[in-house]
Scaffold this active site. Structure first.
Site, PDB file in Angstrom:
ATOM      1  N   GLN A  43       2.961 -19.274  32.913  1.00  0.00           N
ATOM      2  CA  GLN A  43       4.338 -19.359  33.401  1.00  0.00           C
ATOM      3  C   GLN A  43       4.410 -20.268  34.625  1.00  0.00           C
ATOM      4  OE1 GLN A  43       7.066 -17.858  31.834  1.00  0.00           O
ATOM      5  NE2 GLN A  43       8.265 -19.060  33.278  1.00  0.00           N
TER       6      GLN A  43
ATOM      7  N   LYS B  63      10.549 -13.309  27.105  1.00  0.00           N
ATOM      8  CA  LYS B  63       9.585 -13.760  26.101  1.00  0.00           C
ATOM      9  C   LYS B  63       8.883 -12.559  25.453  1.00  0.00           C
ATOM     10  CE  LYS B  63       9.130 -18.072  28.602  1.00  0.00           C
ATOM     11  NZ  LYS B  63       8.414 -18.906  29.571  1.00  0.00           N
TER      12      LYS B  63
ATOM     13  N   ASP C 127       3.511 -23.950  24.546  1.00  0.00           N
ATOM     14  CA  ASP C 127       4.610 -24.545  25.323  1.00  0.00           C
ATOM     15  C   ASP C 127       4.768 -26.030  24.997  1.00  0.00           C
ATOM     16  OD1 ASP C 127       6.097 -22.833  26.918  1.00  0.00           O
ATOM     17  OD2 ASP C 127       4.641 -22.824  28.562  1.00  0.00           O
TER      18      ASP C 127
END
Ligand code: NAD
Length: 297
Positions: free
Chosen positions: A98, A54, A121
């Protein structure tokens, strides 16, 4: 039939070029560069690898990013207070925690503490809920990336029978929502299967489009699908392989070799869905910076 390969690596490169151009236009117009804050709790090696990918993607498209590392013993209170400080920081556009989190932390609780306007997300209940009522939202990156692949390869979805294997909050469930909505891009008749589904083949065999996100290597074999089906393999599984330097290799949930002579289209693992997920995270971060989903009053 010999399946055509859906090249997620190539489409993600094209997508990221477009995003980079958009970022440069945004910055060229006098705006601050978009900023993605990543939070890593603990030192899980797979998480570190994903964050690395990422971070590289951010660099490639001109988005600023950094990662805040917290100990795997951090309390829920401390983690949420850190997240709240990022919510209140106007120089941060997108926040990503995460997953998975250590067992003592509730991912639901932690995700809900993220400002939904920064939830790039697309996991916050506000964004999940808006997806189910066709409202502008941060779409969960993996399903959104799969839809980009459908568009790029002109794979029709409307009126097809789509079957999703896997019902997680982050992949299977939003994928099924996006496929099934009649007033958005999906318009497919959609079946969702999970570990309690009896006789999986009875469902998969009827699929025009089969999306598999179960995390079970070799779950879907050629005899479980019909001739000409579109196979989207989301699974990423590490299996031992002494012939590789790392001692493992990555495989999906589908028997690629068996299916490639039966499907019309198929995604490889790696190089299929994975790179698109990262590209969609970049897209969402730019949308967050531009306040496109939630305009300021
Ligand atoms: P998860 O473990 O949260 O959910 C798995 C789902 O599969 C559950 O709904 C479960 O009921 C279902 N399932 C498990 N075994 C099954 C079986 N035998 N038959 C039918 N259903 C079954 O996993 P997840 O987070 O949704 O991830 C799924 C897979 O996708 C994993 O391999 C993960 O690494 C991968 N993944 C890939 C990407 C990507 O970008 N390519 C992104 C996220 C996850």
């Amino acid at each position: 039939m010999s399946a055509k390969i859906i090249d997620g690596k190539k489409v993600s490169e094209i997508t990221m070029d477009l995003i980079r151009d958009d970022v440069e236009k945004w910055v060229g117009a006098g705006n601050r560069r978009p900023f993605l804050k990543v939070v890593q709790v603990g030192t899980d090696p797979a998480s570190t690898t994903y964050i690395g990918a990422k971070t590289r993607a951010c660099k490639r498209v001109g988005i600023d990013t950094d990662t805040t590392h917290l100990s795997d013993t951090v309390s829920a209170k401390e983690l949420k207070s850190t997240i709240r400080s990022f919510n209140n920081d106007d120089s941060i556009d997108g926040i990503l925690v995460q997953l998975p989190l250590p067992l003592h932390l509730s991912s639901h609780d932690v995700i809900e503490s993220i400002d939904h306007k920064k939830d790039v997300d697309g996991f916050h209940p506000m964004n999940v809920g808006r997806l189910t009522v066709d409202q502008p939202t941060f779409k969960s990156c993996t399903p959104a990336g799969i839809f980009e692949l459908f568009r790029y390869y002109s794979i029709p979805v409307k009126s097809k029978h789509a079957v999703v294997v896997g019902a997680s909050n982050i992949v299977g469930s939003p994928m099924a929502t996006m496929l099934s909505r009649e007033n958005s891009e999906g318009k497919a008749t959609t079946t969702i299967c999970h570990k309690y589904t009896k006789d999986l083949t009875q469902h998969t065999i009827g699929a025009d489009i089969l999306v598999v996100a179960a995390g079970q290597p070799n779950l879907i074999k050629a005899e479980m699908v019909k001739e000409g089906a579109v196979i989207i393999d989301v699974g990423i599984n590490r299996i031992a392989d002494e012939t590789t330097e790392k001692g493992y290799k990555l495989v999906g949930d589908c028997d690629f070799n068996g299916l490639k002579n039966k499907a019309s289209w198929i995604t490889p693992v790696p190089g299929g869905v994975g790179p698109m997920t990262v590209a969609m995270l970049m897209k969402n971060t730019l949308l967050a910076a531009k306040k496109s989903i939630y305009p300021e009053e």
